[in-house]
Structure formats: C-alpha cells, structure tokens
Scaffold this active site. Sequence first.
Site, mmCIF file in Angstrom:
data_model
loop_
_atom_site.group_PDB
_atom_site.id
_atom_site.type_symbol
_atom_site.label_atom_id
_atom_site.label_comp_id
_atom_site.label_asym_id
_atom_site.label_seq_id
_atom_site.Cartn_x
_atom_site.Cartn_y
_atom_site.Cartn_z
ATOM 1 N N ARG A 131 -33.173 -6.951 35.500
ATOM 2 C CA ARG A 131 -31.911 -7.618 35.791
ATOM 3 C C ARG A 131 -31.287 -8.270 34.565
ATOM 4 O O ARG A 131 -30.063 -8.168 34.344
ATOM 5 C CB ARG A 131 -32.111 -8.651 36.907
ATOM 6 C CG ARG A 131 -30.857 -9.440 37.288
ATOM 7 C CD ARG A 131 -29.605 -8.602 37.423
ATOM 8 N NE ARG A 131 -29.754 -7.460 38.293
ATOM 9 C CZ ARG A 131 -28.933 -6.433 38.317
ATOM 10 N NH1 ARG A 131 -27.905 -6.373 37.485
ATOM 11 N NH2 ARG A 131 -29.128 -5.428 39.146
ATOM 12 N N LYS A 146 -12.658 -17.118 23.269
ATOM 13 C CA LYS A 146 -12.707 -17.237 24.734
ATOM 14 C C LYS A 146 -13.813 -16.336 25.277
ATOM 15 O O LYS A 146 -13.573 -15.331 25.947
ATOM 16 C CB LYS A 146 -11.352 -16.873 25.330
ATOM 17 C CG LYS A 146 -10.241 -17.822 24.891
ATOM 18 C CD LYS A 146 -8.877 -17.371 25.377
ATOM 19 C CE LYS A 146 -7.784 -18.297 24.866
ATOM 20 N NZ LYS A 146 -6.429 -17.849 25.260
ATOM 21 N N LYS A 182 -4.047 -24.759 14.140
ATOM 22 C CA LYS A 182 -3.225 -24.498 15.321
ATOM 23 C C LYS A 182 -2.244 -25.644 15.551
ATOM 24 O O LYS A 182 -2.201 -26.626 14.793
ATOM 25 C CB LYS A 182 -4.128 -24.274 16.531
ATOM 26 C CG LYS A 182 -5.145 -23.147 16.308
ATOM 27 C CD LYS A 182 -5.790 -22.691 17.578
ATOM 28 C CE LYS A 182 -4.864 -21.802 18.377
ATOM 29 N NZ LYS A 182 -5.540 -21.221 19.567
ATOM 30 N N GLU A 235 -0.973 -21.314 12.447
ATOM 31 C CA GLU A 235 -0.170 -20.908 13.594
ATOM 32 C C GLU A 235 1.249 -21.436 13.426
ATOM 33 O O GLU A 235 1.445 -22.595 13.045
ATOM 34 C CB GLU A 235 -0.802 -21.486 14.868
ATOM 35 C CG GLU A 235 -0.105 -21.116 16.149
ATOM 36 C CD GLU A 235 -0.822 -21.710 17.357
ATOM 37 O OE1 GLU A 235 -1.788 -21.106 17.830
ATOM 38 O OE2 GLU A 235 -0.425 -22.801 17.806
ATOM 39 N N ASP A 291 2.789 -17.518 17.279
ATOM 40 C CA ASP A 291 2.358 -17.987 18.595
ATOM 41 C C ASP A 291 3.465 -17.841 19.632
ATOM 42 O O ASP A 291 4.515 -18.468 19.526
ATOM 43 C CB ASP A 291 1.916 -19.457 18.507
ATOM 44 C CG ASP A 291 1.422 -19.985 19.840
ATOM 45 O OD1 ASP A 291 0.672 -19.263 20.527
ATOM 46 O OD2 ASP A 291 1.780 -21.119 20.197
#
Length: 282
Positions: free
Chosen positions: A99, A134, A166, A199, A221
Amino acid sequence: MKTKDQLIDELLDLSFAEDLGDGDHTTLSTIPAEAMGRSRLIIKEEGILSGVEAAKKVLHKVDPSIKIDVMINDGAHVKPGDIVFTAEGPVRSLLIAERTMLNIMQRMSGVATMTSQYQKKLEGLHTKVLDTRKTTPGMRMLEKEAVAAGGGKNHRIGLYDMILIKDNHIDFAGGIEKAITRANEYCKAHDKNLKIEVEVRSLDDIRRVMKHGGVDRIMFDNFTPELTKEAVALVGGKYETESSGGITIENLREYGEAGVDYISVGALTHSVKGLDMSFKAF
C-alpha cells in the site's frame, strides 16, 4: 540541511508508522514466515509513469532481500496491462510494502501525467511549465521528481534555494526597489549565490524593476494573455520571464504564445488524480 534521500527516508518512516503500527496482523496471521512469492506492478490506466525508484526504496526499506526486475522506467508512456516491474521475496514483506508503495507511485504518476498534459499544450513553443511549492506535505521531493518525469521544469524546491520576492514581501519592505536591494545585500553579506525573482503586478512595476536591475527573472502575476504579450515585449529578453496566477490548461497556450519563458502551475501538484495501478501476485 537534510538531503533529498534523507527527506524521502523520513517520509517512508512516517508512512509505515501510520500504516503498520505494531504489525500487519492480517498478513502475520495468514502467511507463514517462510513463504516466498512474486508480485508485479500492473498499470490499469493510461498515463506517464513516475515513482519506480521510489518504489524500489519502499520495497528495500521493508526487506533488502527483495529482488526487483524493472521493465519500464520513469517518464515512459504507459497503458492498461503494462507490467512495470516484478518483485520477488518473502510474501509477508511484499504485502506489507504494497500500500505505501502504491500510494507513492500512484501519486507521482498522476503528477507526471498532469504535467505531460500541460506541457503538450505548449508544443512548438519555447515556454516550459513549472511546478510550485503547492505540494503534498512531506512529498515535495517526490512530486517535483514526478514533474520532471512528465516533461516539466522544477521551480525552486523550497524557501532556501532561490529568492522569490512576492507582493507581500514588496509591500512589507516598502516597495520593489527596497526589496530587491535588500535581497542583493543579503546574498552578498551571507555569501549566497541565489537567483532572484520578483513578482510584478503592472507594466509600471516592470519598468521600475528594469530601471533598478538586480534580478534574474520577472514574474507576471495575474496578467491577461494580452497584457503578458506587452510585458514580454517590454522586458525585451533582458530577463527571464514567468507567468503565474489564473492560468488553466484551457488558456495555457495563449500565455505560451505571448512569449513567456515559463508558466508556473500549482495544479500540477495540488489538484492531481492518482494513476490507477495494482500490485498482484503471479
């Protein structure tokens, strides 16, 4: 800092801890300790394969005596009925590993398949699809490996191997110029040879970055494809360019045709369906 192999080993320790507990009592009660057997990894759904090396790590962590014969390697296009590898050894070990091995391989192959689908949309263009941070906690190294198997490119691995300034960094720092200056000063003071990406949210931001300098890549962005084309023309090849935000597989091609070097897509790792496969005795 821990190596990739160390992080994967810790992931496997945790995976077996939550799955095995104080023992696989079904296997222990039904299978004699001396029983030997063979199993094979069978593909049940078309896609791109990834995770063969990880599967070998899983099997050998359970039992180093297991013999593995690989027929198909990572990055290959697979279809239902394909046999990826066979494994031979103590039956108890094969069942205990099953598994955890499948969970990892299905996830990685799903990421590779998704990445391949996105990259194919950019066929004929120089643009490459990038992954993001992510990722599934604990599985980042494996998921980024799967992105590469699917034909994509890896962005930074974590917060430590690249500087990505960012919007929040810019706002807290008091502006683009201050953020870029501080990033460069930090790298110099700490002897860090890190690429710097910034960014931007408008064409005016791009002009400010280009006037100031001190970066390697500019990320657009949430630009539209039309605004992206203007942005690429404005940069004029002086810096690498990247599009991010609001990009789907349906509009990906438009962004690629706008001329950006990279398109980062969180969906490669955060919205993936695992590729169906099984590990069966034969």
